[in-house]
Design a protein around this motif. Structure first.
Motif, PDB file in Angstrom:
ATOM      1  N   VAL A 162       0.857  -1.187   0.000  1.00  0.00           N
ATOM      2  CA  VAL A 162       0.000   0.000   0.000  1.00  0.00           C
ATOM      3  C   VAL A 162       0.889   1.232   0.000  1.00  0.00           C
ATOM      4  O   VAL A 162       1.835   1.327   0.794  1.00  0.00           O
ATOM      5  CB  VAL A 162      -0.923   0.029   1.232  1.00  0.00           C
ATOM      6  N   THR A 163       0.619   2.181  -0.893  1.00  0.00           N
ATOM      7  CA  THR A 163       1.324   3.455  -0.917  1.00  0.00           C
ATOM      8  C   THR A 163       0.376   4.551  -0.448  1.00  0.00           C
ATOM      9  O   THR A 163      -0.736   4.685  -0.957  1.00  0.00           O
ATOM     10  CB  THR A 163       1.840   3.781  -2.330  1.00  0.00           C
ATOM     11  N   ILE A 164       0.824   5.325   0.529  1.00  0.00           N
ATOM     12  CA  ILE A 164       0.040   6.418   1.092  1.00  0.00           C
ATOM     13  C   ILE A 164       0.710   7.729   0.732  1.00  0.00           C
ATOM     14  O   ILE A 164       1.906   7.926   0.993  1.00  0.00           O
ATOM     15  CB  ILE A 164      -0.047   6.290   2.628  1.00  0.00           C
ATOM     16  N   THR A 165      -0.031   8.633   0.105  1.00  0.00           N
ATOM     17  CA  THR A 165       0.510   9.945  -0.222  1.00  0.00           C
ATOM     18  C   THR A 165       0.236  10.910   0.924  1.00  0.00           C
ATOM     19  O   THR A 165      -0.879  10.993   1.440  1.00  0.00           O
ATOM     20  CB  THR A 165      -0.120  10.492  -1.515  1.00  0.00           C
ATOM     21  N   TRP A 166       1.272  11.643   1.323  1.00  0.00           N
ATOM     22  CA  TRP A 166       1.196  12.541   2.482  1.00  0.00           C
ATOM     23  C   TRP A 166       1.768  13.904   2.097  1.00  0.00           C
ATOM     24  O   TRP A 166       2.926  14.007   1.740  1.00  0.00           O
ATOM     25  CB  TRP A 166       1.963  11.926   3.654  1.00  0.00           C
ATOM     26  N   TRP A 167       0.942  14.939   2.172  1.00  0.00           N
ATOM     27  CA  TRP A 167       1.377  16.305   1.888  1.00  0.00           C
ATOM     28  C   TRP A 167       1.493  17.082   3.196  1.00  0.00           C
ATOM     29  O   TRP A 167       0.571  17.077   4.025  1.00  0.00           O
ATOM     30  CB  TRP A 167       0.366  17.025   0.996  1.00  0.00           C
ATOM     31  N   HIS A 168       2.640  17.747   3.367  1.00  0.00           N
ATOM     32  CA  HIS A 168       2.795  18.633   4.529  1.00  0.00           C
ATOM     33  C   HIS A 168       3.673  19.821   4.150  1.00  0.00           C
ATOM     34  O   HIS A 168       4.246  19.870   3.053  1.00  0.00           O
ATOM     35  CB  HIS A 168       3.344  17.874   5.743  1.00  0.00           C
ATOM     36  N   GLU A 216       4.591   8.035   0.777  1.00  0.00           N
ATOM     37  CA  GLU A 216       5.140   8.902  -0.264  1.00  0.00           C
ATOM     38  C   GLU A 216       4.922  10.357   0.161  1.00  0.00           C
ATOM     39  O   GLU A 216       3.800  10.854   0.152  1.00  0.00           O
ATOM     40  CB  GLU A 216       4.450   8.622  -1.587  1.00  0.00           C
ATOM     41  N   ILE A 217       6.009  11.042   0.528  1.00  0.00           N
ATOM     42  CA  ILE A 217       5.924  12.377   1.125  1.00  0.00           C
ATOM     43  C   ILE A 217       6.114  13.462   0.077  1.00  0.00           C
ATOM     44  O   ILE A 217       7.018  13.390  -0.758  1.00  0.00           O
ATOM     45  CB  ILE A 217       6.992  12.549   2.220  1.00  0.00           C
ATOM     46  N   SER A 218       5.269  14.483   0.145  1.00  0.00           N
ATOM     47  CA  SER A 218       5.475  15.713  -0.614  1.00  0.00           C
ATOM     48  C   SER A 218       5.543  16.855   0.397  1.00  0.00           C
ATOM     49  O   SER A 218       4.527  17.219   1.001  1.00  0.00           O
ATOM     50  CB  SER A 218       4.325  15.959  -1.608  1.00  0.00           C
ATOM     51  N   ALA A 219       6.758  17.378   0.614  1.00  0.00           N
ATOM     52  CA  ALA A 219       6.965  18.489   1.547  1.00  0.00           C
ATOM     53  C   ALA A 219       7.079  19.778   0.742  1.00  0.00           C
ATOM     54  O   ALA A 219       7.954  19.910  -0.110  1.00  0.00           O
ATOM     55  CB  ALA A 219       8.227  18.261   2.374  1.00  0.00           C
ATOM     56  N   MET A 220       6.180  20.713   1.013  1.00  0.00           N
ATOM     57  CA  MET A 220       6.081  21.931   0.199  1.00  0.00           C
ATOM     58  C   MET A 220       6.140  23.195   1.045  1.00  0.00           C
ATOM     59  O   MET A 220       5.821  23.162   2.237  1.00  0.00           O
ATOM     60  CB  MET A 220       4.761  21.925  -0.583  1.00  0.00           C
TER      61      MET A 220
END
Length: 434
Positions: free
Chosen positions: A41-47, A75-79
């Motif tokens: 399972v891949t979980i997308t996480w935005w912070h 799967e992290i997207s740090a913005m």
């Protein structure tokens, strides 16, 4: 469900008066990650923790969860904060929302719930909800919980103690007269008094919000969330207070185009690097400043904080605060493991590290003792003692009304809108929502 019905439901949560209840006792969630997932399972996480120490800390948190949950990949997207908000707006419009995202509550959350985009976690996170206590109210609609707040704070002035001393300012301002006196002393010492990221609008809007909080009674403010009625003259008086402050010229050169937090020439960057003496910002500021200085310390021991000053003749409680928080929400179609990860993010262990890294003010009551920055500890005391905390207006009223309000306030900073213009623009947008 119509938006008007939702607004009535969230009216009691827009002013987060039950924040102190977040310190109530509850079951220990511990490290609540669970294994046993079926398949990969891949979980997308935005912070928005795109600077150290937050960036590295969250990477380690995700790695720890993955290790305890074989087959799960985070799967992290740090913005940067404004970039994240823009991308989230686009995601909500398209319906393609990340599995885990930062939710600010209030009218914005009501919109997301109405659109069927956000998962109800009332039952699956019941232990965490009980432990967090009253501060979760801002993320509830019709009695159901849609996100877990991980940081809750109030807005105030962060300042450079060394520059205050250099200008001969011996005490932090308490009243607006005190603030004007400090501005004059800083100018006389050749120091720019205040930075503001008016280019991003919301930092400028916080000034009008606070003047409204000082000028208007709590009843007027809470009723305005339900009725979308801005006819009380306290809202015009708030604009007049703002007009007086802008005319005093306390802000950094080029403030109308200055960004909030991105880079050394942003409002936060100017404060962090000693170019200005103070900035009105939230509990996130120490962590932001650490990422904008080469030594990673921000202002360090020179960091000071004071609450927004009292306004003479105002009907609001001078101890009331403007604030809010950030919460982890799960999109409607996210896998169950995403809820488990959000629960883990609110665990004692993760919230302790959040506090120790000065990333904000934790909502898990067992983690409050680990807030290490003295200024943040002072802010925590003010938060818990506040008789009333008004949720950021643009969040409380939602994107349409809040956006119109912020646009008009930005024009007022530029000298292109009157106090009445702010009220008129807000009321016009509100009438369209009814």
């Amino acid at each position: 469900m119509k938006r008007t019905a939702l607004r009535t439901t969230i009216a009691l949560t827009a002013g987060i008066a039950l924040l102190a209840a977040g310190c109530s006792s509850g079951g220990d969630s511990g490290d609540s990650s669970t294994g046993g997932s079926d398949g990969d399972v891949t979980i997308t996480w935005w912070h928005n923790s795109n600077n150290e120490p937050g960036l590295g800390y969250y990477q380690q948190v995700a790695a720890d969860f993955e290790a305890a949950n074989p087959g799960v990949k985070i799967e992290i997207s740090a913005m940067q904060h404004e970039d994240m908000l823009t991308k989230l707006d686009a995601a909500f419009q398209s319906g393609d929302v990340p599995d885990i995202y930062m939710e600010r509550g209030g009218g914005e959350l009501a919109d997301h719930v109405e659109a069927g985009l956000t998962k109800d976690i009332s039952d699956s996170a019941s232990e965490e909800i009980a432990k967090i206590g009253g501060s979760v109210a801002g993320w509830q609609v019709d009695g159901k919980t849609y996100a877990l707040p991980f940081s809750m704070g109030v807005v105030g002035f962060w300042y450079n103690k060394a520059l205050f001393t250099q200008a001969g300012i011996t005490e932090a301002p308490v009243t607006m007269d005190d603030l004007y006196a400090a501005i004059d002393k800083l100018k006389a010492a050749g120091i720019e008094p205040i930075s503001v990221g008016a280019g991003d609008k919301w930092p400028a809007a916080h000034y009008w919000y606070y003047f409204a909080l000082r000028q208007c009674s709590q009843d007027v403010l809470t009723d305005s969330v339900k009725t979308l009625d801005f006819s009380d003259d306290c809202f015009v008086r708030a604009g007049e207070d703002l007009e007086s402050l802008v005319q005093a010229e306390p802000f950094n050169a080029g403030f109308l185009s200055t960004p909030a937090q991105s880079g050394p020439t942003s409002a936060s960057g100017l404060l962090a690097t000693g170019k200005v003496a103070m900035e009105l910002a939230g509990h996130w500021e120490p962590g932001v400043m650490q990422g904008l200085t080469e030594d990673g310390k921000g202002l360090g021991e020179n960091t000071g904080w004071f609450q927004f000053p009292e306004v003479a003749g105002g009907e609001g409680d001078p101890a009331a605060q403007l604030g809010g928080g950030d919460a982890w929400a799960v999109s409607q179609d996210a896998p169950d493991q995403a809820v488990e990860f959000v629960k883990y993010l609110l665990s004692d262990k993760v919230q302790q590290g959040f506090a120790e890294n000065d990333m904000g003010l934790p909502t898990n009551p067992t983690a409050s003792q680990y807030v290490s920055d003295p200024a943040l500890a002072d802010l925590l005391g003010v938060r818990d003692a506040a008789p009333f905390i008004q949720l950021y207006f643009d969040t409380a009223f939602g994107a349409s009304v809040g956006g119109a309000m912020n646009d008009a306030i930005a024009l007022a900073f530029a000298g292109q809108a009157t106090p009445q213009d702010i009220v008129d623009a807000t009321q016009t947008a509100a009438d369209a929502e009814k």
